[in-house]
Enzyme design. Structure first.
Site, mmCIF file in Angstrom:
data_model
loop_
_atom_site.group_PDB
_atom_site.id
_atom_site.type_symbol
_atom_site.label_atom_id
_atom_site.label_comp_id
_atom_site.label_asym_id
_atom_site.label_seq_id
_atom_site.Cartn_x
_atom_site.Cartn_y
_atom_site.Cartn_z
ATOM 1 N N SER A 256 0.846 -1.183 0.000
ATOM 2 C CA SER A 256 0.000 0.000 0.000
ATOM 3 C C SER A 256 0.879 1.230 0.000
ATOM 4 O O SER A 256 2.017 1.204 0.475
ATOM 5 C CB SER A 256 -0.880 0.021 1.241
ATOM 6 O OG SER A 256 -0.080 0.372 2.352
ATOM 7 N N LYS A 257 0.322 2.302 -0.530
ATOM 8 C CA LYS A 257 1.134 3.509 -0.719
ATOM 9 C C LYS A 257 1.572 4.128 0.603
ATOM 10 O O LYS A 257 2.452 4.967 0.632
ATOM 11 C CB LYS A 257 0.391 4.516 -1.583
ATOM 12 C CG LYS A 257 -0.906 5.009 -1.008
ATOM 13 C CD LYS A 257 -1.621 5.879 -2.027
ATOM 14 C CE LYS A 257 -3.032 6.169 -1.546
ATOM 15 N NZ LYS A 257 -3.950 6.480 -2.606
ATOM 16 N N ARG A 258 0.947 3.725 1.689
ATOM 17 C CA ARG A 258 1.366 4.270 2.974
ATOM 18 C C ARG A 258 2.729 3.713 3.405
ATOM 19 O O ARG A 258 3.450 4.327 4.158
ATOM 20 C CB ARG A 258 0.300 4.017 4.048
ATOM 21 C CG ARG A 258 -0.646 5.182 4.118
ATOM 22 C CD ARG A 258 -1.969 4.910 4.767
ATOM 23 N NE ARG A 258 -3.008 5.587 3.989
ATOM 24 C CZ ARG A 258 -3.696 5.061 3.008
ATOM 25 N NH1 ARG A 258 -3.484 3.806 2.661
ATOM 26 N NH2 ARG A 258 -4.594 5.751 2.345
ATOM 27 N N LYS A 259 3.056 2.533 2.917
ATOM 28 C CA LYS A 259 4.342 1.935 3.310
ATOM 29 C C LYS A 259 5.435 2.163 2.264
ATOM 30 O O LYS A 259 6.593 2.346 2.586
ATOM 31 C CB LYS A 259 4.162 0.436 3.538
ATOM 32 C CG LYS A 259 3.106 0.133 4.612
ATOM 33 C CD LYS A 259 3.628 -0.800 5.676
ATOM 34 C CE LYS A 259 2.759 -0.776 6.927
ATOM 35 N NZ LYS A 259 1.864 -1.896 7.041
#
Ligand code: GLU
Length: 485
Positions: A256-259
């Site tokens: 996911s783009k958060r990681k």
């Protein structure tokens, strides 16, 4: 004789955001499979979700796949014998097929209101049972159905799932997959607005486009039994199915783009070579054998077989990606190097756009590289805590940046006036002083207090790198405060 005359595969992305590394991963395996057997590789755009679909996203998907060299044989831009290749242009076809199933008795009209369905689900939750449609309309008499239609009552079309027994299919990677029919809902095929659901559109198109092998991500495996029932209801020969393992973060969660960045456009901007990304993705879940990690896609084609895919959950490891990139960079010829720098970094378009902002800040050209490094760099070198303005905490900055970057994820027309509008609206919403938010952003995005105007700089640095630097700052602050706090 089989309905399928040759190998035909497809990718069917929904154009709802940035082009995802997962799309390239699935595209690569489809491409390799098609080319290995002299088959066709199709691009179909699944844009029936009218609320979320965006034409800019479709264009970016095509651009990124082309950048990687994953050229499709048929698609919305190239046409082909089975077009149109954009689902929003095929709605009449889906309605016709939904009618076929109503006529043959494999589907029925459901007139239940949203309120009734909510009440049914609430009751089921209370009773601690799995929520599912209670099949209230499945056995309505023909007269009742006619009555409701003549009253103009809206309806959806549902598939009559078998109520007992099992549905099974062979997954080319996993072997036999079985599911008890009692666990499957009467799937909606056509919504009340006449638009198809994913299931109907996907199966009808795969059939009409003569897709012989459905090679897609693991997240769709639970849909496949419904698709199998649909193929049977139509009396169609089924394709073969293969579900590729999902790409994971190092902690094994779904990427996911958060990681980590997940947009192909980011990796292009970050200077990862297409050849690296393809080789890296080829190593995800599949291996060449004998510990060989560097190989060409042509060599992969020779060896590729579904049975060699492991289901362990391949980790999208950006450190490894960077290491592989170094290998390919070091091998570049002089010509390749010059071409890359001219076509990807110091491009004529970029230099033209920079001109009004860079000359007035220089007195000698020797300053060009130092003065303007932030227009070209990736991550910037500063400590997160140093940019926190007086009166704010690192947590405030992390919150502000995380909230804003989500807004910017939805901004595709990356232009300074639009950036200004979004950021000012956000500032008002969170009630921050202009100085606090603008100076912080300037530091995060350019690493300097004295950069050219903020919104113009953001436009020039580009959508990918601005969002990356914002998320990178959140990461920096999170690490610094957890190790120092
Ligand atoms: N539209 C689906 C997606 O976004 C397609 C899944 C499939 O390949 O069947 O991935």
């Amino acid at each position: 004789m089989s309905y399928f005359e040759k190998v035909r595969v497809r990718i069917a992305p929904s154009p709802t955001g940035d082009p995802h590394v997962g799309t390239a991963y699935v595209a690569l395996f489809n491409y390799v499979y098609a080319k290995k057997y002299g088959g066709d590789f199709l691009l179909r755009i699944e844009d029936t979700d009218q609320v979320r679909a965006k034409s800019s996203s479709e264009a970016m998907i095509m651009k990124s796949l082309s950048w990687l060299g994953l050229q499709w044989d048929e698609g919305p831009d190239r046409g082909g014998p089975c077009g149109p290749y954009r689902q929003s242009e095929r709605t009449a076809i889906y309605r016709e097929h939904s009618d076929m199933l109503l006529k043959s008795g494999h589907a029925y009209r459901c007139f239940c209101s949203a309120e009734r369905l909510d009440a049914v689900r609430a009751k089921q939750r209370e009773a601690g049972v799995t929520t599912a449609y209670d099949r209230h309309c499945r056995e309505l008499s023909a007269a009742d159905v006619e009555g409701n239609i003549s009253k103009g009552q809206p309806f959806v079309t549902r598939l009559k799932m078998p109520v007992s027994g099992v549905t099974s299919f062979v997954d080319e990677i996993r072997g036999v997959v079985e599911i008890e029919n009692s666990r499957m809902d009467d799937q909606v095929l056509l919504k009340s607005d006449g638009y198809p659901t994913y299931h109907l559109a996907n199966v009808v198109d795969d059939h009409l486009m003569k897709i012989s092998h459905v090679i897609r991500a693991e997240e769709w495996i639970n849909s496949t039994p419904k698709h199998v029932v649909l193929y049977d209801a139509f009396g169609w020969e089924k394709p073969k199915f293969a579900h590729l393992p999902l790409l994971r973060n190092a902690d094994k969660s779904k990427i996911s783009k958060r990681k980590n960045p997940v947009a192909l456009t980011y990796y292009q901007r970050a200077g990862i070579l297409p050849v690296t990304l393809m080789n890296f993705l080829a190593n995800m879940g599949w291996s060449f054998g004998n510990d060989v990690e560097f190989f060409s896609i042509d060599d992969m084609m020779k060896k590729f077989e579904f049975k060699d895919i492991h289901l362990g959950g391949p980790v999208f490891d950006t450190v490894k990606l960077t290491w592989m990139n170094a290998h390919y960079m070091h091998k570049m010829s002089e010509d390749q190097f010059i071409r890359f720098v001219r076509e990807e970094i110091f491009t004529e378009d970029y230099l033209r756009a920079l001109k009004p902002f860079v000359l007035e800040r220089m007195t000698r050209f020797e300053q060009f590289v130092d003065n303007n490094a932030f227009f070209f760099n990736g991550t910037l070198d500063y400590r997160g805590v140093e940019i926190v303005p007086k009166g704010k905490t690192p947590a405030d900055i992390m919150g502000m940046l995380s909230g804003l970057v989500e807004r910017l994820d939805d901004l595709y027309e990356w232009e300074h006036e639009r950036l200004k509008a979004v950021i000012e609206a956000y500032k008002d919403e969170i009630a921050w002083k202009p100085k606090d938010i603008f100076m912080t952003l300037r530091l995060v995005v350019t690493g300097r207090k004295d950069s050219p105007p903020l919104f113009e700089s953001m436009e020039l640095i580009g959508r990918e790198m601005v969002r990356f630097r914002m998320r990178d700052c959140v990461q920096k602050l999170s690490t610094e405060t957890s190790t120092e706090g």
